[in-house]
Structure formats: structure tokens, C-alpha cells
Design an enzyme around this catalytic site. Structure first.
Site, PDB file in Angstrom:
ATOM      1  CE1 TYR A   1      54.870 112.387  30.361  1.00 23.98           C
ATOM      2  CE2 TYR A   1      54.881 110.702  28.653  1.00 23.98           C
ATOM      3  CZ  TYR A   1      55.545 111.663  29.393  1.00 23.98           C
ATOM      4  OH  TYR A   1      56.872 111.910  29.151  1.00 23.98           O
TER       5      TYR A   1
ATOM      6  CG  HIS B   1      45.865 110.087  24.756  1.00 22.43           C
ATOM      7  ND1 HIS B   1      47.151 109.863  25.199  1.00 22.43           N
ATOM      8  CD2 HIS B   1      45.063 109.289  25.512  1.00 22.43           C
ATOM      9  CE1 HIS B   1      47.113 108.981  26.187  1.00 22.43           C
ATOM     10  NE2 HIS B   1      45.863 108.607  26.389  1.00 22.43           N
TER      11      HIS B   1
ATOM     12  CB  SER C   1      51.233 102.734  25.908  1.00 24.94           C
ATOM     13  OG  SER C   1      51.110 102.711  27.320  1.00 24.94           O
TER      14      SER C   1
ATOM     15  CG  LEU D   1      39.248  99.736  19.244  1.00 22.82           C
ATOM     16  CD1 LEU D   1      38.936  99.513  17.773  1.00 22.82           C
ATOM     17  CD2 LEU D   1      38.491  98.743  20.111  1.00 22.82           C
ATOM     18  CE  LYS D   2      47.916 101.434  24.652  1.00 16.71           C
ATOM     19  NZ  LYS D   2      47.664 100.895  26.013  1.00 16.71           N
TER      20      LYS D   2
ATOM     21  CB  VAL E   1      47.766 105.934  17.148  1.00 13.33           C
ATOM     22  CG1 VAL E   1      48.884 106.714  16.471  1.00 13.33           C
ATOM     23  CG2 VAL E   1      46.403 106.470  16.710  1.00 13.33           C
TER      24      VAL E   1
ATOM     25  CD  GLN F   1      41.834 103.353  35.405  1.00 11.35           C
ATOM     26  OE1 GLN F   1      40.878 104.122  35.444  1.00 11.35           O
ATOM     27  NE2 GLN F   1      42.433 103.052  34.275  1.00 11.35           N
TER      28      GLN F   1
END
EC number: 6.3.2.1
Lengths: 286, 286
Positions: free
Chosen positions: A32, A37, A185, A148-149, A176, A61
Site C-alpha cells: 500500500y 515509500h 502511512s 524514519l517514521k 515524508v 509483527q
């Protein structure tokens, strides 16, 4: 651009590329894809000859009550974005290909995984390090790109790579954001229009923190009070954590100094979002 | 033959050898090499262009009350044996080189590590898989050679390699025995002359088991009774375990069939020794 679902097939392709002296860039994702990305894929394309993007919603996870089932998926759309970014391969394995019957091996980083997201999502990072170790062995990249989010994820993976002597460079890339400040996200798509507006309070409260620090505040407690006050202007937001930590150790700090991470996790409607800012080279006072 | 103590230096050497198309063979050991190790090094030399022998008494695979401190060490002697076997490099890192301050990452195989030696030495296999994962990343061998005296170790490492998609072939090699039948082990040197004689009962009782199976016995309970009877002729031997298990799953079996492992661990004086036999292709009756 090719879509590969078989580990062995991908390994064969990579082996050939490496024999021809090609440098491999790797962008592991859960799909997604968004502009965050895309920025990773573009960077990988610039810095390497051959780029693999993996798309795998990794079940190990996710906790049992988490959003594995509703995590958004759209391979067709992802294909277009990966292609625009310059990817050569999308690796899109099934769960069974990655975790065949009788799968039993896990990679675990201790200590820094017990804080922040690790504290609220037990087992989450064990799933992340396990799948990334597998992917690193499959893709054998020279460089791997992470946003880095997920700042803690980056730190955990850097620790894994260093401790296990893996030959890959983990490259952290800046968050971003949407034009209005919301950190990109894949989960944002699950926000209702109202929640989408509410979600802005995360980046706003971090901007507030940045502003206070720029004005000279170094006391973590004082900053946290202001951040919480800002977050409280949206009473439907359920805070998971707000933390000010040293970016190396992920230990809470009282006085900001050096490289500092201010991180928030909160539930907005049914969606858990995270956001953060990293403050670099902070002198202890200004 | 060179002795290398630095991970980075070894990585550089290996990279160069691989660029020249060389196949890398690897024999991980804890040193105090004997003819069992020699047979592994010789096999590695035959099957590969370049052979690395690591000598590292790995602290993470020893329990707190185990024999880490008294584990025998003799690098000078090891050098000679490795050279005779055809090794190109001895990798002999310090503990600090392998586990620097702040080391926190572990690789763990579940389930089969909870049986036999895993049951009596909690954490042992976690130490083994962690150090071998590190060594595999450092040496990046095509083939790695392990003795079947540690049959469970071989199975655990094969599982790790398969589950984590590592690109290395784990090659199990037969137990090498002294003329009188004692399985070679670095720990044998710590046996008193009397205990050295007593220790023979391990291989003798396994030979007894083999004999009974050859005569047609397939009932595990019946075989165990005979093995225990043989072991009881040396009353100073303290049995840790005697197990008859499926070699794939390490689950206890009632009736012998297929590939079966009969394994013993026992303390003789202060030394814990293990021995085993693998029975292949057993039809359920003869």
C-alpha cells in the site's frame, strides 16, 4: 519490472545481478505504497544498480488484537508506484513461502525493543527483526532503505545488523508528510474523514515541541506538558505514549542534549498512528 | 595459513577470495582440535577452494555453572592441526570482538532446542545459533562442516539456516572415535585416567543398542532398558539423559522407524560427555 513470489527464483536473479557486479538496493515494505515509500525507492534507484521492493504484510509483527486483517493491500497500485520509483523487482511472497509449516526461528534484539512501540506492542519488533533478517538473507542487498517514521524500527534494525555482523547498510530516510503535515502511512487510508482531520494533532504537537526547543527549553518534562496540552485539544485521541528519549539508547531523558527523539503513538478512531521528530546536535542550552 | 582476530579484516579477505570465484568452506570450532575436527577441515579442503577454521570458546552457549573456564585451549597446537587439514585461515576473535559492550541480539530456534541437551542446558542452543549466525555472516561460507557427535546441534543449525533463508550448506560429518570407541571431544582431556576408562561405557551402551536393533528390536522402551543396564555397570556415571528420538523432530518415539537418533549425555567425574548413534532407514520390522 518483474513480480517474483518465489524465494529461490529471487535468489537466482540476485545472484546473477551480483555476478555482473551490480549493487543491490532494497526497500522492504508491507505494501500500500505512498510517497514515503516512493522516496525510498527513488533513493535506492539512484544509489544502486538494481532495486528490489518487497511487499509482504508480515503476520509475525502484528499482535493478536492488531490490524493485520484490515491492513490495506493493493498490489496493482503498488506495482505502478514501484515502477515509477525505478524498482526492478517486486518481491511479493505468500505467508507460506516466508513461514512454511514448522517454521520456528526468531531473531530478537533485546532492551531497545522493550521501550515505546515495543512496550505497547509485545513481540512486534521480534516479528520485524525476524522478517527483515530473512529478507536480508534472500535479497542480500548492499543497502536497505527505511523511513524514519518508524524511528525505533530503524534503530532496532541497525542494532541487529551490527550485532549479527550482517553485510548491509541500513539507510534511514526522512519522514515524508502530506501537505498539511500528517506523516504518510499506509494506515491513513483507514481513517474516517473526521479522524483524518483529528490526526493532524500529532504532527502539530510535535511542531509545538520543536518550537519550544528552538526557543531554548531543554527540560523534557516541560516540553511533554506542552505537547500533551496540544494533544488534549483533540479529546478523541487516545494517547498510547509520548516520549522524549536519547536516539541511541531509547532511554528517557530529563534534559535534552545531543540527538533526541520525540515520539508519539496514539489511536485515532480504530487506527493506531505514530509520528516523531528527531532533534540533532542539541547543545545542552542555547 | 594466517591467524586473523579482526572481523573486518577477515571480511575483507573473504570478499577478495569470492571476487576471484573461490568457494569458501568453514569449520566453526571451540578449539582444542582433535581428529574429529581434522576430518571436518580435510573434508572442507577437498570440497572448497578456501577454508576458514574459527576457534572461539563461545561464552553465550555455556550456562553459569558450566565449564567455560576449564574448557581446554591450546592455540599453538590447534594451528598445527588446522594447517595439516589444509585450512587457509584460523579466525580467532576475542570475546569483545564478537560481543562488544552493549551486544543485545540473539537468534533462537524454538521447539527442537527444548529437548535433549536443550532441556538440560537452558539457553545453550540460543548461544550456539547466535554465534553461528554471526560467524556465517562474517565468513559467508558456501559450505559449513559440523560433527554429528553434536547431532542436535546439527539439526538446530540446519533448521536455522532453512528458516532464515541463509545461503549456506550445513554439512553433517560422521563422529570420529578413538581406537577404543570413545567419541572424540575436546572435553576428553579433562577426564582423569580412571574416568577416561569409565567413559567407554557410553559408546559401549550405544553399540549394545545398535546390536539389539539389528537383531530386530523396534520397541524403544525395550532398547532403553538394555542401554540403561549396560550404563549401570559403571555406577559412577551420572546419566543426564538417554533418549530415542525421531532425527527430524527430536520427538521421543515408541517404535523405531525411519531415521532414528539414540543419544546419551552423562557426567563422568566433572566432565559432561555426549554420544549418539543414528540409525538410518529403519523398516518398522525386519
Amino acid at each position: 519490472m518483474k513480480i517474483i513470489t518465489s524465494i529461490d527464483e529471487l535468489k537466482t536473479i540476485i545472484r546473477k545481478e551480483k555476478q555482473n557486479g551490480k549493487q543491490i538496493g532494497f526497500v522492504p515494505t508491507m505494501g500500500y505504497l505512498h510517497d514515503g515509500h516512493l522516496s525510498l525507492i527513488e533513493k535506492a534507484s539512484i544509489e544502486n544498480h538494481f532495486v528490489v521492493v518487497s511487499i509482504f504484510v508480515n503476520p509475525t509483527q502484528f499482535g493478536i488484537n492488531e490490524d493485520f486483517d484490515v491492513y490495506p493491500r493493493d498490489l496493482e497500485r503498488d506495482q505502478k508506484i514501484a515502477e515509477i520509483g525505478g524498482a526492478n523487482i517486486i518481491f511479493h511472497p505468500t505467508i507460506k513461502e516466508m513461514y512454511p509449516n514448522g517454521y520456528r526461528t526468531y531473531v530478537e534484539v533485546e532492551e531497545i525493543t522493550e521501550k515505546l512501540c515495543g512496550a505497547s506492542r509485545p513481540g512486534h519488533f521480534r516479528g520485524v527483526t525476524t522478517v527483515v533478517a530473512k529478507l536480508f538473507h534472500i535479497v542480500t542487498p548492499h543497502r536497505a532503505y527505511f523511513g524514519l517514521k518508524d524511528a525505533q524500527q530503524v534503530a532496532v534494525l541497525q542494532k541487529m545488523v551490527k550485532d549479527l555482523n550482517m553485510d548491509v547498510q541500513v539507510i534511514p530516510c526522512p519522514i515524508v508528510r502530506e501537505a498539511d503535515g500528517l506523516a504518510m502511512s499506509s494506515r491513513n487510508v483507514n481513517l474516517s474523514p473526521q479522524d483524518r482531520k483529528t490526526a493532524l494533532i500529532l504532527s502539530k504537537s510535535l511542531a509545538k515541541a520543536k518550537e519550544i526547543v528552538a526557543a531554548g527549553e531543554r527540560n523534557a518534562e516541560m516540553i511533554l506538558i506542552q505537547v500533551k496540552k496540544t494533544l488534549a485539544t483533540e479529546p478523541t485521541v487516545i494517547i498510547d505514549y509520548i516520549e522524549i528519549v536519547d536516539f541511541e539508547t531509547f532511554e528517557r531523558i530529563d534534559i535534552l542534549k545531543g540527538r533526541v527523539l520525540i515520539a508519539i503513538a496514539a489511536k485515532i478512531g480504530k487506527v493506531r498512528l505514530i509520528d516523531n521528530i528527531i532533534l540533532e546536535d542539541l547543545p545542552s542550552c542555547i
